[in-house]
Design a protein around this motif. Structure first.
Motif, PDB file in Angstrom:
ATOM      1  N   ALA A   1       0.839  -1.209   0.000  1.00 39.89           N
ATOM      2  CA  ALA A   1       0.000   0.000   0.000  1.00 39.89           C
ATOM      3  C   ALA A   1       0.868   1.250   0.000  1.00 39.89           C
ATOM      4  N   PHE A   2       1.933   1.230   0.781  1.00 38.49           N
ATOM      5  CA  PHE A   2       2.859   2.370   0.824  1.00 38.49           C
ATOM      6  C   PHE A   2       3.461   2.622  -0.552  1.00 38.49           C
ATOM      7  N   ASP A   3       3.905   1.555  -1.211  1.00 35.26           N
ATOM      8  CA  ASP A   3       4.510   1.688  -2.538  1.00 35.26           C
ATOM      9  C   ASP A   3       3.509   2.241  -3.546  1.00 35.26           C
ATOM     10  N   VAL A   4       2.266   1.750  -3.471  1.00 33.66           N
ATOM     11  CA  VAL A   4       1.237   2.189  -4.423  1.00 33.66           C
ATOM     12  C   VAL A   4       0.888   3.653  -4.201  1.00 33.66           C
ATOM     13  N   ILE A   5       0.681   4.053  -2.933  1.00 31.10           N
ATOM     14  CA  ILE A   5       0.319   5.444  -2.633  1.00 31.10           C
ATOM     15  C   ILE A   5       1.440   6.390  -3.036  1.00 31.10           C
ATOM     16  N   SER A   6       2.680   6.005  -2.773  1.00 32.79           N
ATOM     17  CA  SER A   6       3.803   6.888  -3.076  1.00 32.79           C
ATOM     18  C   SER A   6       3.966   7.108  -4.575  1.00 32.79           C
ATOM     19  N   SER A   7       3.451   6.181  -5.389  1.00 35.39           N
ATOM     20  CA  SER A   7       3.590   6.322  -6.836  1.00 35.39           C
ATOM     21  C   SER A   7       2.337   6.859  -7.521  1.00 35.39           C
ATOM     22  N   THR A   8       1.145   6.588  -6.931  1.00 32.17           N
ATOM     23  CA  THR A   8      -0.099   6.999  -7.597  1.00 32.17           C
ATOM     24  C   THR A   8      -0.938   7.995  -6.805  1.00 32.17           C
ATOM     25  N   GLY A   9      -0.669   8.124  -5.496  1.00 31.89           N
ATOM     26  CA  GLY A   9      -1.472   9.025  -4.673  1.00 31.89           C
ATOM     27  C   GLY A   9      -2.587   8.294  -3.936  1.00 31.89           C
ATOM     28  N   TYR A  10      -3.109   8.937  -2.914  1.00 29.21           N
ATOM     29  CA  TYR A  10      -4.096   8.322  -2.011  1.00 29.21           C
ATOM     30  C   TYR A  10      -5.393   7.960  -2.721  1.00 29.21           C
ATOM     31  N   ASN A  11      -5.849   8.797  -3.620  1.00 27.73           N
ATOM     32  CA  ASN A  11      -7.188   8.645  -4.194  1.00 27.73           C
ATOM     33  C   ASN A  11      -7.242   7.830  -5.474  1.00 27.73           C
TER      34      ASN A  11
ATOM     35  N   VAL B   1       8.137   8.695   2.619  1.00 25.75           N
ATOM     36  CA  VAL B   1       7.401   8.748   3.891  1.00 25.75           C
ATOM     37  C   VAL B   1       6.613  10.048   3.981  1.00 25.75           C
ATOM     38  N   TYR B   2       7.257  11.169   3.687  1.00 19.88           N
ATOM     39  CA  TYR B   2       6.576  12.457   3.787  1.00 19.88           C
ATOM     40  C   TYR B   2       5.592  12.663   2.640  1.00 19.88           C
ATOM     41  N   THR B   3       5.894  12.124   1.480  1.00 17.74           N
ATOM     42  CA  THR B   3       4.962  12.222   0.355  1.00 17.74           C
ATOM     43  C   THR B   3       3.650  11.536   0.699  1.00 17.74           C
ATOM     44  N   VAL B   4       3.742  10.337   1.251  1.00 18.79           N
ATOM     45  CA  VAL B   4       2.547   9.587   1.646  1.00 18.79           C
ATOM     46  C   VAL B   4       1.822  10.285   2.790  1.00 18.79           C
ATOM     47  N   MET B   5       2.593  10.818   3.742  1.00 14.11           N
ATOM     48  CA  MET B   5       1.984  11.496   4.884  1.00 14.11           C
ATOM     49  C   MET B   5       1.140  12.693   4.440  1.00 14.11           C
ATOM     50  N   VAL B   6       1.646  13.467   3.499  1.00 18.07           N
ATOM     51  CA  VAL B   6       0.897  14.621   3.002  1.00 18.07           C
ATOM     52  C   VAL B   6      -0.392  14.172   2.326  1.00 18.07           C
ATOM     53  N   ASP B   7      -0.334  13.047   1.626  1.00 18.49           N
ATOM     54  CA  ASP B   7      -1.554  12.493   1.027  1.00 18.49           C
ATOM     55  C   ASP B   7      -2.587  12.182   2.099  1.00 18.49           C
ATOM     56  N   PHE B   8      -2.125  11.655   3.226  1.00 18.63           N
ATOM     57  CA  PHE B   8      -3.038  11.370   4.332  1.00 18.63           C
ATOM     58  C   PHE B   8      -3.616  12.662   4.909  1.00 18.63           C
ATOM     59  N   TRP B   9      -2.794  13.672   5.065  1.00 23.79           N
ATOM     60  CA  TRP B   9      -3.268  14.934   5.619  1.00 23.79           C
ATOM     61  C   TRP B   9      -4.390  15.528   4.780  1.00 23.79           C
ATOM     62  N   ALA B  10      -4.331  15.298   3.470  1.00 23.06           N
ATOM     63  CA  ALA B  10      -5.371  15.830   2.584  1.00 23.06           C
ATOM     64  C   ALA B  10      -6.735  15.204   2.875  1.00 23.06           C
ATOM     65  N   GLN B  11      -6.722  14.051   3.558  1.00 23.62           N
ATOM     66  CA  GLN B  11      -7.993  13.370   3.875  1.00 23.62           C
ATOM     67  C   GLN B  11      -8.587  13.812   5.216  1.00 23.62           C
ATOM     68  N   VAL B  12      -7.818  14.553   5.991  1.00 23.38           N
ATOM     69  CA  VAL B  12      -8.250  14.930   7.339  1.00 23.38           C
ATOM     70  C   VAL B  12      -9.602  15.653   7.367  1.00 23.38           C
ATOM     71  N   PRO B  13      -9.871  16.631   6.473  1.00 26.08           N
ATOM     72  CA  PRO B  13     -11.151  17.349   6.545  1.00 26.08           C
ATOM     73  C   PRO B  13     -12.380  16.471   6.301  1.00 26.08           C
ATOM     74  N   THR B  14     -12.202  15.369   5.565  1.00 31.13           N
ATOM     75  CA  THR B  14     -13.363  14.570   5.172  1.00 31.13           C
ATOM     76  C   THR B  14     -13.400  13.173   5.765  1.00 31.13           C
TER      77      THR B  14
END
Length: 207
Positions: A20-30, A105-118
């Motif tokens: 999941a980490f590898d996929v998110i880091s290459s394609t993004g959370y959504n 690590v930080y790239t994925v973390m920022v993707d997670f932060w984008a989900q915080v409002p929803t």
């Protein structure tokens, strides 16, 4: 459940979460599916869902793992030193080392932060674990206050300021490592933090 089976399950979960980490880091959370994670992990979709009920469960587990690794890194580095000042410097440098060695690590973390409002689950987990990291910094500041190394400050707020400043420095550099020399900026952060904690500049009231 036997110890052998427990070990196998944990190994399989780690395999899925790493995928999941590898996929998110290459394609993004959504922009990925359970199938993407399964393919990356070399499993079937059913094999992934045997260990995690949903895509969100995998992501929550991954978010917890990322923060836990950061926490373990800063604790391990701080334990190498005796004085509060050196412990705090070691923690600040730990955030930067993560950016240099494991920028995803930080790239994925920022993707997670984008989900915080929803996403309430992400918001709650993020707040909880971020608070734990800040608390580790707060403990070092309190140690410095108690030992006389640091002046008396509002340590919880200062700890959050330190974490926010250094983490943002690391993240911005991760996005564009040509933006600034991260070693120079890190030294500036270290100087500002220690100068503030070791000597307060009293401000005179306006007449």
């Amino acid at each position: 459940m036997t110890t052998r089976n427990t070990g196998k399950e944990e190994k399989r979960k780690t395999q899925i979460v790493q995928a999941a980490f590898d996929v998110i880091s290459s394609t993004g959370y959504n922009y990925f599916t359970i199938e993407d994670i399964a393919n990356r992990a070399g499993l079937s979709k059913g094999g992934v869902l045997h260990y995690f009920k949903s895509k969100e469960d995998i992501l929550i587990h991954l978010l917890e793992l990322i923060y836990r690794q950061i926490e373990e890194t800063i604790v391990r580095r701080s334990q190498r030193y005796r004085t509060a000042e050196k412990k705090l410097k070691a923690i600040i440098i730990a955030f930067i080392i993560t950016a240099k060695r494991h920028p995803a690590v930080y790239t994925v973390m920022v993707d997670f932060w984008a989900q915080v409002p929803t996403n309430e689950r992400v918001r709650n987990i993020n707040g909880k674990i971020y608070g734990i990291i800040c608390d580790e910094v707060r403990k070092i500041i309190d140690l410095g206050i108690d030992s006389g190394e640091f002046i008396r400050v509002d340590s919880p707020n200062v700890a959050r300021l330190v974490v926010s400043m250094v983490m943002n420095t690391a993240i911005q550099w991760t996005f564009d490592n040509r933006a600034y020399n991260i070693d120079h900026v890190t030294r500036a952060c270290l100087s500002m933090v220690t100068a503030y904690l070791k000597k307060r500049r009293e401000l005179k009231a306006e007449p």
